[in-house]
Design a protein around this motif. Sequence first.
Motif, PDB file in Angstrom:
ATOM      1  N   GLY A  43       0.845  -1.186   0.000  1.00 31.95           N
ATOM      2  CA  GLY A  43       0.000   0.000   0.000  1.00 31.95           C
ATOM      3  C   GLY A  43       0.881   1.236   0.000  1.00 31.95           C
ATOM      4  O   GLY A  43       1.829   1.337   0.778  1.00 31.95           O
ATOM      5  N   LYS A  44       0.578   2.199  -0.886  1.00 33.55           N
ATOM      6  CA  LYS A  44       1.438   3.373  -1.037  1.00 33.55           C
ATOM      7  C   LYS A  44       0.594   4.643  -1.088  1.00 33.55           C
ATOM      8  O   LYS A  44      -0.457   4.671  -1.750  1.00 33.55           O
ATOM      9  N   VAL A  45       1.066   5.688  -0.402  1.00 33.99           N
ATOM     10  CA  VAL A  45       0.483   7.023  -0.492  1.00 33.99           C
ATOM     11  C   VAL A  45       1.398   7.856  -1.379  1.00 33.99           C
ATOM     12  O   VAL A  45       2.604   7.963  -1.125  1.00 33.99           O
ATOM     13  N   LEU A  46       0.819   8.437  -2.434  1.00 36.20           N
ATOM     14  CA  LEU A  46       1.591   9.126  -3.471  1.00 36.20           C
ATOM     15  C   LEU A  46       1.050  10.537  -3.690  1.00 36.20           C
ATOM     16  O   LEU A  46       0.014  10.917  -3.137  1.00 36.20           O
ATOM     17  N   ASN A  47       1.749  11.297  -4.523  1.00 38.58           N
ATOM     18  CA  ASN A  47       1.292  12.628  -4.953  1.00 38.58           C
ATOM     19  C   ASN A  47       0.925  13.528  -3.775  1.00 38.58           C
ATOM     20  O   ASN A  47      -0.159  14.115  -3.721  1.00 38.58           O
ATOM     21  N   ALA A  59       2.324 -13.220  -2.833  1.00 37.07           N
ATOM     22  CA  ALA A  59       2.696 -13.321  -1.421  1.00 37.07           C
ATOM     23  C   ALA A  59       1.688 -12.664  -0.499  1.00 37.07           C
ATOM     24  O   ALA A  59       1.449 -13.139   0.616  1.00 37.07           O
ATOM     25  N   SER A  60       1.065 -11.560  -0.944  1.00 37.80           N
ATOM     26  CA  SER A  60       0.186 -10.817  -0.047  1.00 37.80           C
ATOM     27  C   SER A  60      -0.622  -9.787  -0.805  1.00 37.80           C
ATOM     28  O   SER A  60      -0.228  -9.314  -1.875  1.00 37.80           O
ATOM     29  N   GLY A  61      -1.746  -9.420  -0.201  1.00 33.53           N
ATOM     30  CA  GLY A  61      -2.490  -8.243  -0.622  1.00 33.53           C
ATOM     31  C   GLY A  61      -2.116  -7.075   0.271  1.00 33.53           C
ATOM     32  O   GLY A  61      -1.038  -7.032   0.859  1.00 33.53           O
ATOM     33  N   SER A  62      -3.039  -6.107   0.421  1.00 31.08           N
ATOM     34  CA  SER A  62      -2.779  -4.940   1.251  1.00 31.08           C
ATOM     35  C   SER A  62      -4.097  -4.263   1.598  1.00 31.08           C
ATOM     36  O   SER A  62      -5.134  -4.544   0.987  1.00 31.08           O
ATOM     37  N   GLY A  63      -4.032  -3.370   2.590  1.00 28.56           N
ATOM     38  CA  GLY A  63      -5.258  -2.713   3.018  1.00 28.56           C
ATOM     39  C   GLY A  63      -4.998  -1.454   3.817  1.00 28.56           C
ATOM     40  O   GLY A  63      -3.891  -1.206   4.290  1.00 28.56           O
ATOM     41  N   PHE A  64      -6.070  -0.652   3.961  1.00 27.00           N
ATOM     42  CA  PHE A  64      -5.987   0.569   4.763  1.00 27.00           C
ATOM     43  C   PHE A  64      -7.283   0.786   5.522  1.00 27.00           C
ATOM     44  O   PHE A  64      -8.300   0.136   5.265  1.00 27.00           O
TER      45      PHE A  64
END
Length: 285
Positions: A43-47, A59-64
């Motif tokens: 999971g990435k926060v951009l801009n 290998a994995s998913g992601s979440g917030f």
Amino acid sequence: MDQSTLILSLLFTFTALTTTLFSSGFAGTFDTQFDITWGDGRGKVLNNGELLTLSLDSASGSGFQTKNEYLFGKIDMQLKLVPGNSAGTVTAYYLKSNGDTWDEIDFEFLGNLTSDPYTMHTNVFTQGKGDREQQFHLWFDPTADFHTYSVLWNPHHIIFMVDEVPVRQFKNLEHRGIPYPKMQPMRLYSSIWNADQWATRGGLVKTDWSKAPFTASYRNFRADACVSSGGKSSCPAGSPRWFSQGLDLRAEDKMRLVQSKFMVYNYCTDSKRFPQGFPKECHLH
């Protein structure tokens, strides 16, 4: 062009315009309002906090999740779903409370083979019980651009909307003995994960990991909502329009049109699933 097709064309032309207008404002900053809770960097926060992406690989998913909990409000988010061959993947976007008797308001997007439609899955849980699924195919490609997915939740209704067009309503029918989520504050969550054991054609189509990573993108979060903390809720100043808002006749007509054209599953018509009779709310309006 028949009348219903013309109406549908006008409706969704208007929808496209409202989406364009919406996208220029109300941009929430993900770095201040959200926590990425799992995924080891997927999971990435951009801009400068204006864009968030979640990715899935073998290998994995992601979440917030939101830092805040909400008790009633209008929640908007723009999503662009996994493009190309997304079969086996699920992008979940939902409100949920804590505990064993939780409340939950669900959007889930079930991926598919390239050029086949996504399925938008909706559900409402009250006191830990769901089984209220309605599913739709969308009238646009949800992977080509951002679209707005909203929940209006007040003491009277839960309304699911896509680009401000209502697609589903769950009314407060407590006076008829049907539980309604109104006491438990909820956070907004989202995640992307592998569900190829059931998501695409009942699990017949498996995830093609050679296409990984699978990435969904988010922008323009807005929570016009009551923020709950320490057992107390702080609501926007004045009397927010959404607190008593329902569907007028025109909006109900839009919703019925969407359901007639794009709904692909409704628990209230699944007689095999409910041989003893449909849930009570299916008979009430």
